[in-house]
Write a protein that holds these residues in place. Structure first.
Motif, short mmCIF file in Angstrom:
data_model
loop_
_atom_site.label_atom_id
_atom_site.label_comp_id
_atom_site.label_asym_id
_atom_site.label_seq_id
_atom_site.Cartn_x
_atom_site.Cartn_y
_atom_site.Cartn_z
N GLU A 10 -8.03 -3.28 5.32
CA GLU A 10 -8.54 -4.66 5.20
C GLU A 10 -8.37 -5.17 3.77
OE1 GLU A 10 -12.51 -5.89 6.59
OE2 GLU A 10 -12.45 -4.16 7.91
N ILE A 11 -8.68 -4.31 2.81
CA ILE A 11 -8.58 -4.70 1.39
C ILE A 11 -7.13 -5.04 1.08
CG2 ILE A 11 -8.76 -3.81 -0.98
CD1 ILE A 11 -11.17 -2.07 0.12
N ASN A 12 -6.22 -4.21 1.57
CA ASN A 12 -4.79 -4.44 1.34
C ASN A 12 -4.35 -5.74 2.03
OD1 ASN A 12 -1.73 -3.30 2.59
ND2 ASN A 12 -2.10 -3.64 0.42
N ASN A 13 -4.86 -5.98 3.22
CA ASN A 13 -4.50 -7.22 3.93
C ASN A 13 -4.99 -8.46 3.19
OD1 ASN A 13 -3.22 -5.84 5.95
ND2 ASN A 13 -4.99 -5.81 7.33
N GLN A 14 -5.99 -8.28 2.35
CA GLN A 14 -6.47 -9.42 1.55
C GLN A 14 -5.63 -9.61 0.29
OE1 GLN A 14 -10.69 -8.89 0.93
NE2 GLN A 14 -11.10 -8.88 3.12
N GLY A 15 -4.56 -8.82 0.15
CA GLY A 15 -3.63 -9.05 -0.96
C GLY A 15 -3.76 -8.09 -2.13
N VAL A 16 -4.68 -7.13 -2.04
CA VAL A 16 -4.83 -6.16 -3.14
C VAL A 16 -3.83 -5.02 -2.91
CG1 VAL A 16 -6.43 -4.57 -4.30
CG2 VAL A 16 -7.30 -6.71 -3.31
N SER A 17 -3.01 -4.75 -3.91
CA SER A 17 -2.08 -3.62 -3.80
C SER A 17 -2.87 -2.32 -3.90
CB SER A 17 -1.05 -3.64 -4.92
OG SER A 17 -0.41 -4.88 -4.96
N ILE A 18 -2.37 -1.29 -3.23
CA ILE A 18 -3.12 -0.03 -3.20
C ILE A 18 -2.20 1.15 -3.52
CG2 ILE A 18 -4.22 1.62 -1.59
CD1 ILE A 18 -5.79 -0.63 -0.42
N LEU A 19 -2.67 2.04 -4.40
CA LEU A 19 -2.03 3.34 -4.55
C LEU A 19 -3.06 4.36 -4.09
CD1 LEU A 19 0.28 5.21 -5.46
CD2 LEU A 19 -0.70 5.18 -7.77
N LEU A 20 -2.78 4.96 -2.94
CA LEU A 20 -3.72 5.90 -2.33
C LEU A 20 -3.24 7.33 -2.58
CD1 LEU A 20 -6.12 6.58 -0.43
CD2 LEU A 20 -4.53 6.35 1.49
N ILE A 21 -4.05 8.08 -3.32
CA ILE A 21 -3.69 9.45 -3.66
C ILE A 21 -4.48 10.37 -2.75
CG2 ILE A 21 -3.79 11.15 -5.52
CD1 ILE A 21 -3.47 8.67 -7.42
N GLU A 22 -3.80 11.22 -2.03
CA GLU A 22 -4.48 11.97 -0.98
C GLU A 22 -3.86 13.33 -0.70
OE1 GLU A 22 -6.89 12.35 1.08
OE2 GLU A 22 -7.99 10.59 0.47
N GLN A 23 -4.73 14.25 -0.27
CA GLN A 23 -4.24 15.48 0.37
C GLN A 23 -4.23 15.29 1.88
OE1 GLN A 23 -5.90 19.30 -0.75
NE2 GLN A 23 -6.77 18.36 -2.56
N ALA A 73 0.88 -1.18 0.00
CA ALA A 73 0.00 0.00 0.00
C ALA A 73 0.92 1.22 0.00
CB ALA A 73 -0.88 0.00 1.23
N VAL A 74 0.79 2.02 -1.04
CA VAL A 74 1.70 3.16 -1.23
C VAL A 74 0.86 4.43 -1.36
CG1 VAL A 74 3.37 4.16 -2.86
CG2 VAL A 74 3.47 1.73 -2.32
N GLY A 75 1.36 5.52 -0.79
CA GLY A 75 0.64 6.80 -0.87
C GLY A 75 1.29 7.74 -1.86
N LEU A 76 0.47 8.57 -2.47
CA LEU A 76 0.98 9.69 -3.27
C LEU A 76 0.29 10.93 -2.71
CD1 LEU A 76 2.59 10.84 -5.70
CD2 LEU A 76 0.51 10.54 -7.06
#
Ligand code: ATP
Length: 235
Positions: free
Chosen positions: A180-193, A29-32
């Motif tokens: 939870e979604i990430n813990n189920q194995g789905v990679s995440i790119l979270l773009i946020e302010q 899970a990575v943030g931008l």
């Protein structure tokens, strides 16, 4: 899993992204993070084939997907929760969720399984299946948007500022679901302010300002970084 190499992009003559590189590993899970107008949505547009970059490449699972059509990219296993939710407000929750799987052959075949998956994550959606999405609260609509993306069984979920317009308690609830979604194995790119909440979800993050990556580090280091503290955490 996702690798962006030296991406530059422009709207007409106005250059918006400069030589931007980032990657999301399998299961990560990575943030931008970045302020308004930094170029975050433009990056999403390039990854998803809505905008053709001037230079640079986008790879997904080592396949060059630069310039591919959005519907082809979804089939490969990337799902987007766009900033504008782009739900169908006059359609029911069920119809919106079905739309998330309809264009992806392997997901269409597994639709009952996908419904079970999203009901486990968001039990309220099961009760609201026949409700028109336009009559739901902002927080509930955001959950429908995330659930709709999950209906395609993505390997990578990209979320473009999912916290916008939501009250803090709903943001916390939504972000704990992302974990939870990430813990189920789905990679995440979270773009946020919303860096404060975002850093709780991701292991690593990039900071984009004026179309350039200015910082890249673990969440712990970013939380303790002076620039982040001053510019994003109000400390
Ligand atoms: P926000 O949080 O406001 O969505 P962002 O980081 O996603 O910000 P972008 O939407 O990618 O930023 O915008 C980056 C820059 O590109 C901004 O200066 C913006 O004004 C400009 N821009 C965005 N979309 C277009 C467009 N369709 N045509 C021209 N310029 C655009």
């Amino acid at each position: 899993m996702l690798r962006i190499d030296g991406l530059s992009a422009a709207y007409g003559r106005i250059k918006v992204l400069w030589d931007l590189s980032l990657n999301v590993g399998s299961g990560e899970a990575v943030g931008l993070f970045g302020p308004n107008g930094a170029g975050k949505t433009t990056l999403v547009n390039c990854v998803f084939g809505f905008l053709k970059p001037i230079s640079g490449k986008v790879f997904f699972q080592d396949k060059d997907i630069t310039g591919m059509e959005p519907h082809e990219i979804v089939k490969l296993g990337i799902a987007l929760v766009p900033q504008e939710r782009e739900l169908f407000p006059n359609m029911t929750v069920e119809e919106n969720l079905r739309a998330g799987a309809n264009y992806v052959p392997h997901a269409r075949e597994r639709m009952p399984e996908a419904f079970d998956l999203v009901f486990t994550l968001f039990p309220i959606l099961k009760e609201r299946l026949k409700q028109k999405v336009g009559t739901m609260s902002g927080g509930q609509q955001r959950m429908v948007a995330v659930a709709r993306a999950l209906m395609s069984f993505p390997k990578l979920l990209i979320l473009d500022e999912p916290s916008v317009g939501l009250q803090p308690s709903i943001v916390s609830e939504l972000f704990s679901k992302l974990k939870e979604i990430n813990n189920q194995g789905v990679s995440i790119l979270l773009i946020e302010q919303n860096v404060k909440q975002g850093l709780k979800v991701v292991e690593r993050g990039y900071v984009i300002e004026n179309g350039r990556i200015v910082l890249e580090d673990s969440s712990t280091n970013l939380m303790n970084n002076d620039h982040i503290k001053k510019a994003y955490l109000g400390l």
